[in-house]
Design a protein around this motif. Structure first.
Motif, short mmCIF file in Angstrom:
data_model
loop_
_atom_site.label_atom_id
_atom_site.label_comp_id
_atom_site.label_asym_id
_atom_site.label_seq_id
_atom_site.Cartn_x
_atom_site.Cartn_y
_atom_site.Cartn_z
N VAL A 102 85.18 47.36 8.02
CA VAL A 102 84.89 46.11 8.72
C VAL A 102 83.71 46.29 9.67
CG1 VAL A 102 85.82 44.38 10.31
CG2 VAL A 102 87.31 45.43 8.59
N GLU A 103 83.77 47.32 10.49
CA GLU A 103 82.73 47.57 11.50
C GLU A 103 82.45 49.07 11.48
OE1 GLU A 103 79.89 47.01 13.49
OE2 GLU A 103 81.03 48.54 14.51
N GLN A 106 81.73 51.21 14.99
CA GLN A 106 82.89 51.39 15.87
C GLN A 106 84.07 52.00 15.11
OE1 GLN A 106 82.81 51.26 19.00
NE2 GLN A 106 80.89 50.17 19.36
N ASP A 217 92.94 44.90 21.80
CA ASP A 217 92.21 45.58 20.73
C ASP A 217 93.12 45.88 19.55
OD1 ASP A 217 89.67 46.46 22.41
OD2 ASP A 217 91.45 46.96 23.58
N ASP A 236 88.34 33.86 19.17
CA ASP A 236 87.67 34.91 19.93
C ASP A 236 88.63 35.68 20.82
OD1 ASP A 236 85.43 34.11 18.78
OD2 ASP A 236 84.46 33.31 20.58
N PRO A 239 90.50 39.51 19.22
CA PRO A 239 89.64 40.44 18.49
C PRO A 239 90.47 41.57 17.90
CG PRO A 239 89.51 40.88 20.83
CD PRO A 239 90.39 39.66 20.67
N VAL A 241 88.61 44.32 16.55
CA VAL A 241 87.74 45.49 16.51
C VAL A 241 87.91 46.32 17.78
CG1 VAL A 241 85.34 46.26 16.42
CG2 VAL A 241 86.07 44.29 15.07
N ILE A 243 86.63 49.10 20.34
CA ILE A 243 85.35 49.67 20.76
C ILE A 243 85.63 51.05 21.35
CG2 ILE A 243 83.32 49.35 22.24
CD1 ILE A 243 83.59 47.09 20.24
N GLY A 244 84.91 52.04 20.89
CA GLY A 244 85.10 53.39 21.41
C GLY A 244 84.29 53.62 22.67
N LEU B 14 86.26 45.25 24.52
CA LEU B 14 85.99 46.26 25.54
C LEU B 14 84.48 46.38 25.77
CD1 LEU B 14 86.87 48.69 27.31
CD2 LEU B 14 86.68 50.10 25.27
N LEU B 64 80.76 40.45 14.78
CA LEU B 64 82.16 40.87 14.86
C LEU B 64 82.57 41.09 16.31
CD1 LEU B 64 82.53 43.48 12.02
CD2 LEU B 64 83.93 41.44 12.33
#
Lengths: 735, 75
Positions: A102-103, A106, A217, A236, A239, A241, A243-244, B14, B64
């Motif tokens: 997907v991403e 990340q 997350d 929105d 989400p 995804v 994020i690291g 984040l 995304l």
């Protein structure tokens, strides 16, 4: 309860939306004697998922050997560990396939972060990362994008946190087009007396959550539980995804090690997939206790999170610790010094209830064993396919090409070309332990602290998989993957101590995929038994499928080996002129499922020749001992592209040619494969002649790779051309 | 014409950069600042604004995890 009765339960539709089957839901209702509420259902849906419960693989995995003399910690803990030179070497490989599709940036970054935390949870300092990547054909723009972004993500996380990325592998095959594989392996070192377990013990002990804030997350499937007022317009707010944040992870790392050093913790566990739900229940199950978790005390990044969201959030860079009440203040103080949030969110209780509270309100109350152990385990229904499962790849190398042109085409192909454009994006030497890095030797070598004898020991690490061979013969191919990993270690003078595996397969409910999985596990088990090493842990990633069917069966093997002396190692290339070149091993090359067969447009199917494991292991020992004694200065295992490519790679490293004469000069002899079973070695003539089983075929030197047949046929390629072909192969596909 | 594209992390995602700034402010004596979110501003000079959305989706923003807002400035 019958399926019909389950049908009439009010909550069954939601359960199915969350991925549970109707019989599974019926079983839950029976076990807890009522329907689960929203919080409990969210927890069940995750813990009874394939990812957490291994419901289609657990029975199969029982075949793997998990005991070994040097094993310090094995399956069931956050990572495995073996003893080397008085230290615990912890390691594990894990997949992050679906998030990366997907991403990719990340997804790959948080994959690295996740496996780092597994090793940190043992109290080990991570010293090296490796990764195994699979993408669709590189001519596809999507595959190139995934490659570029995943590599950038791995570099971003590993480089920032200061852990060297020392090795890996990349393969391209059309079967991965819509389902790439991102497998990351981490290696760490710890004091064996301070290894941390994950079992929660001691009724009355406190549960401390520390690290990053908890946000929404990764709340994917469970978001169907979201309250009704969040409609489509508010997408929105949900989400998925993650994020690291590698700098946050660095603080988590240092704080965790300090807490363990100061003897402040009873148990430690990272938060990964299924977040707090999974970590808390695993800790409770391992310790045979209950836990009270008060979600009101979990520090949140967002307003208005519901209890189920807090329980399933996959926010990164968080750890869960069990702490004696008298040490809580000290733990909070250490976390504060590292600028980490830490909060007391619960208590170890007697019995086996997992209770979720909001202040004084109980919002979930289920037996731990029901959550963790009572998920039904399924028997697979394997069936060998009657015909090949995978389509033939597009042909781009004509059969009538001569040996020289074939060699150049293989060297410049994306599956064999130098990985330099990728690994040069990674910091390979941070922490100053790296003795051998990619393209220098077949395995990475990392020095350990100098021992009492004044000698510096080392470990060697390697990661490998050859899915095309596994597709042709799952047992034989998986065994070859284990042997190839061990061969890589032998090349640098290391003895294998343990392995970790990541089993990437398609949908196991399909009989052919089940057959691939069961037989691959058998192959790994046979390999482990032959080498006398255990599986220390690993990961299973199933349901890797695209519109055209399953990915190639891709068992990935990571292995750690021991070297008594870091200075006694080898190069994968020829180092000086005038050395003897020899072949070692019961190498029986064949073109079935080889890289050449793929380039010629042949599907990955056919019979792999049987192999003589004891002769293979004897060859590994001969090479390992020769490297350790200094007799062998160059050692390279013959893998993809066969002997021709192996010789070319030996010349490319330092730009030193060779002149060899081979008994056979067929395509199969030059480019056939038989992974893990043959080596090219070089060294002084007298020393090489004394290596058991070595067959001298020529000498090093000159500016050309010259390969001749005993009947006089030959071809020659300037080393500069070999280097140019190898170096350009992958660069063409990167921006 | 001149175009400004504002790109922000999506709500709920984040934002390590924003968090770091938020944490650093009190140390410098700036109290009472919360919810710091850091995005970026891209300035463009374009002749044909019809493809701006596509351009933002494909390159400027990662949709995304980011939202974007196009502001066309009159000459």
């Amino acid at each position: 309860m019958s399926e019909q009765q389950a049908e009439s339960l009010p909550g069954v539709d939601r359960a199915v939306e969350l991925g549970l089957t109707k019989p599974e839901y019926a079983r839950i209702v029976e076990l807890i004697a009522r329907e689960p509420n929203e919080v409990e259902l969210a927890m069940f849906s995750l813990l009874w998922s394939e990812h957490c419960a291994y419901k289609h693989s657990k029975k199969v995995l029982r075949r793997l050997p998990t005991e070994g003399d040097r094993l310090l910690m094995g399956v069931g803990e956050n990572a495995g560990a073996v003893e080397v030179a008085g230290l615990a070497v912890a390691f594990k490989v894990e997949s992050h396939n679906h998030p990366s599709a997907v991403e990719p940036f990340q997804g790959a970054a948080t994959g690295v972060g996740g496996i780092l935390r597994d090793v940190i949870a043992l109290g080990a300092r991570p010293i090296a990362m490796l990764n195994s990547l699979r993408f669709g054909h590189p001519s596809s723009p999507r595959s190139r994008w995934l490659l570029d972004r995943a590599v950038a993500g791995i570099g971003h996380y590993g480089n920032s946190i200061g852990v060297a990325t020392v090795g890996g592998e990349i393969h391209f095959d059309p079967s991965y087009e819509s389902n790439c594989l991102i497998n990351a392996m981490c290696v760490g070192i710890a004091d064996p007396d301070r290894l941390m377990r994950c079992a929660a013990t001691g009724v009355g002990n406190r549960v401390i959550l520390f690290g990053a804030l908890t946000g929404r997350d990764g709340i994917g499937g469970a978001s169907v539980l979201a309250s009704a007022e969040l409609g489509d317009d508010d997408a929105d707010k949900r989400p998925t995804v993650q994020i690291g944040d590698p700098f946050a992870e660095k603080k988590v790392l240092e704080a965790s090690l300090e807490l363990i050093d100061a003897d402040l913790l009873v148990a430690l566990q990272d938060l990964g997939a299924a977040g707090l739900t999974s970590s808390a229940s695993e800790m409770a199950a391992q310790g045979g206790v209950g836990l009270d978790i008060d979600v009101a005390n979990v520090p949140l990044r967002e307003q208005g999170m519901e209890p189920f969201e807090i329980m399933v959030s996959e926010s990164q860079e968080r750890m869960l610790a069990i702490v004696e009440p008298s040490k809580v203040a000290a733990v909070l103080e250490v976390c504060e010094r590292w600028e980490l949030l830490a909060s007391d969110i619960g208590e170890v209780t007697e019995g086996d209830r997992m209770r979720i509270l909001v202040g004084d309100n109980v919002v979930g109350d289920i037996p731990v064993t029901t959550l963790v152990d009572d998920c039904p385990l399924y028997d697979l229904a394997p069936a060998p396919p009657e015909h090949g499962l995978y389509p033939a790849p597009p042909a781009d190398l004509p059969e009538e090409a001569d040996h020289r042109d074939t060699l150049i085409a293989l060297l410049s192909g994306a599956n064999i070309a130098s990985r330099r454009p990728v690994f040069q994006q990674y910091d390979q030497i941070v922490q100053a332990r790296t003795v051998r890095r990619p393209d220098e030797a077949d395995a990475a070598v990392l020095a350990l602290p100098v021992g009492e004898n004044g000698i510096r020991p080392a470990i060697a690490v390697s990661i490998d998989g050859n899915a095309r061979r596994v597709a042709a013969n799952p047992e034989g191919g998986a065994l070859e993957a284990v042997l190839e990993c061990a061969a890589n270690l032998a090349c640098v003078g290391a003895e294998p101590l343990g392995l970790t595996n990541c089993l990437n397969f398609g949908n196991p409910e399909k009989p052919h995929v089940a057959w691939q999985l069961i037989n691959s596990v058998e192959g790994i088990a046979v390999g482990c038994e032959a080498l006398g090493i255990p599986v220390v842990g690993g990961n299973v990633s199933l349901y890797n499928e695209g519109p055209d069917g399953p990915i190639l069966p891709t068992p990935v093997i990571g292995m750690v080996g021991e070297m008594p002396d870091a200075t006694k190692t080898s190069s994968s290339g020829f180092l000086t002129d005038g050395q003897a070149v020899a072949l070692v091993g019961p190498f029986s090359p064949n073109l079935v499922s080889s890289e050449l067969a793929a380039r010629r447009g042949q599907a990955p199917q056919g019979e792999l020749p049987s192999l003589d494991i004891s002769a293979v292991i004897a060859a590994h020992h001969a090479v390992r001992d020769g490297v350790r004694s200094g007799a062998i200065q160059t050692a390279h295992d013959i893998s993809e592209g066969g002997l021709g490519v192996a010789l070319a790679e030996c010349t490319a490293v330092a730009g030193i040619g060779c002149d060899v004469t081979l008994p056979e000069f067929t395509d199969a002899a030059l480019f056939g494969e038989s992974p893990g079973q043959g080596f090219v070695i070089a060294g002084d003539a007298a020393a090489i002649a004394a290596i058991p089983g070595a067959r001298v075929v020529g000498t090093t030197g000159g500016g050309n790779l010259v390969v001749s047949a005993e009947d006089g046929a030959s071809f020659s390629v300037p080393v500069a051309e070999v280097q140019a072909a190898r170096d350009g192969g992958l660069t063409a596909y990167l921006p | 014409m001149k175009v400004l594209v504002l790109i922000r992390p999506k709500q709920g995602i984040l934002d390590p950069q924003g968090q770091t700034v938020e944490r650093a402010l009190p140390a410098l004596g700036f109290e009472g600042v919360t919810d710091v979110r850091i995005g970026r501003l891209v300035e463009l000079e374009v002749t044909d604004p019809s493809k701006l959305d596509e351009l933002c989706e494909q390159l400027l923003a990662n949709t995304l995890i980011e939202d974007f807002e196009i502001q066309i400035q009159e000459d």
